[in-house]
Design an enzyme around this catalytic site. Structure first.
Site, PDB file in Angstrom:
ATOM      1  N   LYS A 295       2.019  -3.048   6.741  1.00 49.38           N
ATOM      2  CA  LYS A 295       2.314  -3.188   5.220  1.00 49.38           C
ATOM      3  C   LYS A 295       3.866  -3.077   5.141  1.00 49.38           C
ATOM      4  CE  LYS A 295      -1.283  -4.284   3.294  1.00 49.38           C
ATOM      5  NZ  LYS A 295      -1.828  -5.528   2.737  1.00 49.38           N
TER       6      LYS A 295
ATOM      7  N   SER B  42       0.802  -1.248   0.028  1.00 46.27           N
ATOM      8  CA  SER B  42      -0.051   0.048  -0.038  1.00 46.27           C
ATOM      9  C   SER B  42       0.860   1.104   0.046  1.00 46.27           C
ATOM     10  CB  SER B  42      -0.863  -0.004   1.128  1.00 46.27           C
ATOM     11  OG  SER B  42      -1.422   1.162   1.419  1.00 46.27           O
TER      12      SER B  42
ATOM     13  N   TYR C 220      -1.639   0.385  10.417  1.00 45.27           N
ATOM     14  CA  TYR C 220      -1.940  -0.353   9.536  1.00 45.27           C
ATOM     15  C   TYR C 220      -0.816  -0.339   8.341  1.00 45.27           C
ATOM     16  CZ  TYR C 220      -3.519  -1.143   4.349  1.00 45.27           C
ATOM     17  OH  TYR C 220      -3.551  -1.391   3.152  1.00 45.27           O
TER      18      TYR C 220
END
Length: 326
Positions: A147, A119, A143
């Site tokens: 990643k 991402s 988050y």
């Protein structure tokens, strides 16, 4: 080629799965169906499994061996930023732990090709408007950190045991490749505005005093079908001996929040009057992908522009609403 798609029943994963099936690949999907739907996997074999649990390694390895899997596209992950702030350890368990189990199973089963769905969240809030893969990652939420840690794990595996791998850092994903594969979650601007339309509410703009052309934030929007094609291009690139690489996936062009809302108004035939509210913390004024590397190395280019993205998303949304009424 036989491909394992983790998260293949989800929004992006279902597009990857369908494209692979359409070109004649054998596909097996592993998904816990927490956000995906079995109907989206088509004729692919579906294994319902939470890849983050301790027993998952053996189950993933068995799935690989039973289906003669040659390569893996790993998309399974949790992706709600706010939720990751509230539950950081669970996000690490799910995203990092799940990838760890996939990598262990791949090594045991001698699968040496993997495309990791990462991402642009790994970049955080860079002080530049166009972001290249050489930009120093600095994620600002759990988050994004899961990643980035996942990217490091994939790279380490490539260095340690010869895994041929690529990390795809994609920007703002929207649209639908087919009307039955629309985005089911209101987690981005497009689907959030759709939800506001359905409730008879005004679309919200979080700040209109940014240093941009119309004062609203600018982002790079990529069609989900283009993104799915990028996964397949990366998979094919790894068919021979390849250097590990990170790739941005975007269009290289930015659109403001107001431009997106105007495009939604056109597609929906509605008159939309946005309401400006306070800025959200952590929103950079502009974030656009430098896509030179993916053009040069994979030969991939986004084919869809913003009007096509929004129109496809709205068509899929209408289908979903009609199905709810039945």
């Amino acid at each position: 080629m036989a491909v394992l798609v983790t998260g293949g029943a989800g929004y992006i994963g279902a597009h990857v799965t369908r494209l692979l099936l359409e070109r004649g690949d054998d596909v097996v999907v592993i998904d816990d169906l927490s956000t995906g739907a079995a109907a989206r996997t088509g004729r692919a074999r579906l294994v319902t499994l939470d890849i983050a649990v301790d027993a998952a390694v053996a189950a993933i390895e068995r799935t690989i061996l039973d289906n003669g899997v040659d390569a893996i596209v790993h998309l399974a992950a949790k992706k709600r930023v706010g939720e990751s702030v509230d539950r950081p350890t669970w996000y690490a368990q799910q995203n990092v732990g799940g990838l760890t189990n996939v990598l262990v199973a791949a090594q045991r089963a001698n699968v040496d090709r993997l495309v990791f769905s990462s991402s642009a969240a790994v970049y955080g809030m860079p002080d530049i408007t166009t972001v290249a893969e050489t930009t120093q990652p600095n994620p600002i939420n759990p988050y994004g950190r899961t990643k980035l840690f996942g990217e490091w794990m994939v790279e380490d595996a490539a260095n340690a045991w010869g895994l041929r791998a690529a990390n795809l850092r994609y920007f703002n994903v929207a649209g639908a490749g087919w009307p039955d594969l629309g985005d089911p979650a209101a987690l981005n601007l497009v689907t959030m505005v759709f939800e506001q339309i359905d409730r008879g509410e005004h679309p919200l703009i979080f700040g209109d005093d940014y240093p941009t052309s119309d004062g609203t934030c600018i982002r790079d929007y990529v069609h989900v079908l283009d993104l799915a094609q990028a996964h397949i291009a990366a998979l094919d690139y790894l068919s021979g001996p390849r250097e590990f690489m990170n790739f941005n996936v975007g269009t290289g062009f930015g659109h403001s929040v107001r431009e997106v809302i105007d495009a939604i108004a056109t597609a929906s035939g509605r008159t939309l009057e946005p309401v400006v509210v306070a800025r959200r913390a952590g929103d950079p004024p502009q974030l656009v992908a430098d896509v030179a590397r993916i053009h040069e190395v994979l030969g991939w280019r986004a084919e869809h522009s913003l009007p096509g993205i929004i129109q496809s998303a709205w068509t899929a949304h209408l289908r979903t609403m009609e199905e709810r009424v039945r």
